[in-house]
Scaffold this active site. Sequence first.
Site, PDB file in Angstrom:
ATOM      1  N   HIS A 136     -17.668 -14.634 -11.063  1.00 21.51           N
ATOM      2  CA  HIS A 136     -19.211 -14.707 -11.798  1.00 21.51           C
ATOM      3  C   HIS A 136     -19.811 -12.899 -11.565  1.00 21.51           C
ATOM      4  O   HIS A 136     -19.967 -12.368 -10.622  1.00 21.51           O
ATOM      5  CB  HIS A 136     -20.262 -15.138 -11.565  1.00 21.51           C
ATOM      6  CG  HIS A 136     -20.949 -15.523 -10.303  1.00 21.51           C
ATOM      7  ND1 HIS A 136     -22.221 -14.370  -9.903  1.00 21.51           N
ATOM      8  CD2 HIS A 136     -20.471 -16.135  -9.062  1.00 21.51           C
ATOM      9  CE1 HIS A 136     -21.419 -15.394  -8.198  1.00 21.51           C
ATOM     10  NE2 HIS A 136     -21.283 -15.660  -7.505  1.00 21.51           N
ATOM     11  N   HIS A 145      -7.640  -1.134 -12.506  1.00 22.81           N
ATOM     12  CA  HIS A 145      -6.820  -2.575 -12.789  1.00 22.81           C
ATOM     13  C   HIS A 145      -6.535  -3.436 -11.607  1.00 22.81           C
ATOM     14  O   HIS A 145      -6.809  -2.986 -10.195  1.00 22.81           O
ATOM     15  CB  HIS A 145      -5.367  -1.563 -12.588  1.00 22.81           C
ATOM     16  CG  HIS A 145      -3.793  -2.845 -12.247  1.00 22.81           C
ATOM     17  ND1 HIS A 145      -2.568  -2.460 -12.470  1.00 22.81           N
ATOM     18  CD2 HIS A 145      -4.058  -3.742 -12.631  1.00 22.81           C
ATOM     19  CE1 HIS A 145      -1.469  -2.996 -12.191  1.00 22.81           C
ATOM     20  NE2 HIS A 145      -2.406  -4.590 -12.287  1.00 22.81           N
TER      21      HIS A 145
HETATM   22  C1  LIG Z   1      -2.275   1.694  -0.163  1.00 21.76           C
HETATM   23  C2  LIG Z   1      -1.222   2.113  -0.976  1.00 21.76           C
HETATM   24  C3  LIG Z   1      -1.349   3.261  -2.199  1.00 21.76           C
HETATM   25  C4  LIG Z   1      -0.304   3.781  -0.272  1.00 21.76           C
HETATM   26  O1  LIG Z   1       0.489   4.595  -1.169  1.00 21.76           O
HETATM   27  P1  LIG Z   1       0.503   6.381   0.071  1.00 21.76           P
HETATM   28  O2  LIG Z   1       0.089   6.644  -0.376  1.00 21.76           O
HETATM   29  O3  LIG Z   1       2.240   6.213  -0.117  1.00 21.76           O
HETATM   30  O4  LIG Z   1       0.880   5.819   1.566  1.00 21.76           O
HETATM   31  P2  LIG Z   1       2.025   5.570   2.893  1.00 21.76           P
HETATM   32  O5  LIG Z   1       3.147   4.948   2.768  1.00 21.76           O
HETATM   33  O6  LIG Z   1       2.390   6.539   2.846  1.00 21.76           O
HETATM   34  O7  LIG Z   1       0.870   5.086   4.129  1.00 21.76           O
HETATM   35  C5  LIG Z   1      -0.452   5.873   4.334  1.00 21.76           C
HETATM   36  C6  LIG Z   1      -0.739   4.818   5.733  1.00 21.76           C
HETATM   37  O8  LIG Z   1      -1.452   4.230   5.205  1.00 21.76           O
HETATM   38  C7  LIG Z   1      -0.459   2.652   5.793  1.00 21.76           C
HETATM   39  N1  LIG Z   1       0.030   1.233   4.106  1.00 21.76           N
HETATM   40  C8  LIG Z   1      -0.116   2.082   2.638  1.00 21.76           C
HETATM   41  N2  LIG Z   1      -0.172   0.865   2.682  1.00 21.76           N
HETATM   42  C9  LIG Z   1      -0.730  -0.058   3.318  1.00 21.76           C
HETATM   43  C10 LIG Z   1      -1.643  -1.795   2.984  1.00 21.76           C
HETATM   44  N3  LIG Z   1      -1.516  -2.024   1.782  1.00 21.76           N
HETATM   45  N4  LIG Z   1      -2.210  -2.196   4.111  1.00 21.76           N
HETATM   46  C11 LIG Z   1      -2.065  -1.844   5.406  1.00 21.76           C
HETATM   47  N5  LIG Z   1      -1.821  -0.380   5.599  1.00 21.76           N
HETATM   48  C12 LIG Z   1      -1.069   0.300   4.741  1.00 21.76           C
HETATM   49  C13 LIG Z   1       1.490   2.756   5.783  1.00 21.76           C
HETATM   50  O9  LIG Z   1       0.998   2.263   7.064  1.00 21.76           O
HETATM   51  C14 LIG Z   1       0.414   4.650   6.203  1.00 21.76           C
HETATM   52  O10 LIG Z   1       0.389   4.486   7.901  1.00 21.76           O
HETATM   53  P3  LIG Z   1       0.744   5.487   9.334  1.00 21.76           P
HETATM   54  O11 LIG Z   1      -0.479   6.798   8.521  1.00 21.76           O
HETATM   55  O12 LIG Z   1      -0.744   5.233  10.134  1.00 21.76           O
HETATM   56  O13 LIG Z   1       1.889   5.340   8.813  1.00 21.76           O
HETATM   57  C15 LIG Z   1       0.361   1.092  -1.639  1.00 21.76           C
HETATM   58  O14 LIG Z   1       0.886   1.065   0.180  1.00 21.76           O
HETATM   59  C16 LIG Z   1       0.866  -0.194  -1.782  1.00 21.76           C
HETATM   60  O15 LIG Z   1      -0.250  -1.281  -0.823  1.00 21.76           O
HETATM   61  N6  LIG Z   1      -0.117   0.124  -2.686  1.00 21.76           N
HETATM   62  C17 LIG Z   1       0.397  -1.140  -3.479  1.00 21.76           C
HETATM   63  C18 LIG Z   1       1.038  -1.576  -4.390  1.00 21.76           C
HETATM   64  C19 LIG Z   1       1.217  -2.351  -5.378  1.00 21.76           C
HETATM   65  O16 LIG Z   1      -0.434  -3.599  -5.370  1.00 21.76           O
HETATM   66  N7  LIG Z   1       1.115  -2.558  -6.967  1.00 21.76           N
HETATM   67  C20 LIG Z   1       0.982  -3.475  -7.516  1.00 21.76           C
HETATM   68  C21 LIG Z   1       1.602  -3.120  -8.990  1.00 21.76           C
HETATM   69  S1  LIG Z   1       1.166  -4.417 -10.547  1.00 21.76           S
END
Ligand SMILES: CC(C)(COP(=O)(O)OP(=O)(O)OC[C@H]1O[C@@H](n2cnc3c(N)ncnc32)[C@H](O)[C@@H]1OP(=O)(O)O)[C@@H](O)C(=O)NCCC(=O)NCCS
Length: 212
Positions: A136, A145
């Site tokens: 709510h 998104h």
């Molecule tokens: C957050 C996110 C965008 C970061 O992506 P990125 O820019 O490529 O970042 P990286 O993979 O380089 O990660 C950077 C740091 O964050 C950490 N990290 C990334 N995603 C994380 C998550 N979801 N939870 C916890 N830690 C995360 C990595 O382990 C890394 O840590 P480090 O520097 O200690 O090694 C991505 O990991 C994510 O969670 N995307 C969500 C995708 C999704 O849900 N899509 C749905 C489509 S419908």
Amino acid sequence: MKPPVIVVGASGHAKVCIELLQAIGETVLCCVGAGDDGATCLGIPVLDGDHHLARLRDEGQSRAFVALGSNRLRARLGGYLRELGFELVNAISPHAVVSPSATLGSGIAIMAGAVVNADATIGDLAIVNTGATVDHDCIIGVAAHVAPQCALAGNVSIGDGAFLGVGCKAVPWVEVGAQSTVGAGAVIISAIPPRVTAVGVPARVLNKQPNK
Ligand SMILES: CC(C)(COP(=O)(O)OP(=O)(O)OC[C@H]1O[C@@H](n2cnc3c(N)ncnc32)[C@H](O)[C@@H]1OP(=O)(O)O)[C@@H](O)C(=O)NCCC(=O)NCCS
């Protein structure tokens, strides 16, 4: 019968949106894709390039849906379609539960299993993805998104263009700033500023900012 819908995009997200539109009785005339998109998407012809949009409008087509996962591109193409005079239709699953008191923009997608509760506001071109719950009085910004299985408690505010990864949770009254990204599985317990990436439980802003 309503005029058909032009779908912009031909990716996996477009497939879900096409099936959603068909489930609510819309006819999808064609997709407008780019570059490496195939010739068809779920059997619907894909035209290559945005230049087709003006032509389709000139030919009398009037209704469109932007099925692009990128928030930035969705906002841009939505604006362009409006300039051309297209109506942006909504794709709301018959298997979503949307409160009659919710305020819905145009060009939005609400996927199967999603719940949008009383007095929530869903901005133009926003996505409430599969199984996400928006409780709510939440406000979901333009072209934001909320990915699958997110759970937003009441009075949460998600800024324009922000992205919540799959399975995020947010406690009541928190705000996520415009254009920010929150990683999959994060638990948001305090405000996330605009244009940052935050991850983890509880969600913390990453020092290194990813490319958007
Ligand atoms: C957050 C996110 C965008 C970061 O992506 P990125 O820019 O490529 O970042 P990286 O993979 O380089 O990660 C950077 C740091 O964050 C950490 N990290 C990334 N995603 C994380 C998550 N979801 N939870 C916890 N830690 C995360 C990595 O382990 C890394 O840590 P480090 O520097 O200690 O090694 C991505 O990991 C994510 O969670 N995307 C969500 C995708 C999704 O849900 N899509 C749905 C489509 S419908």
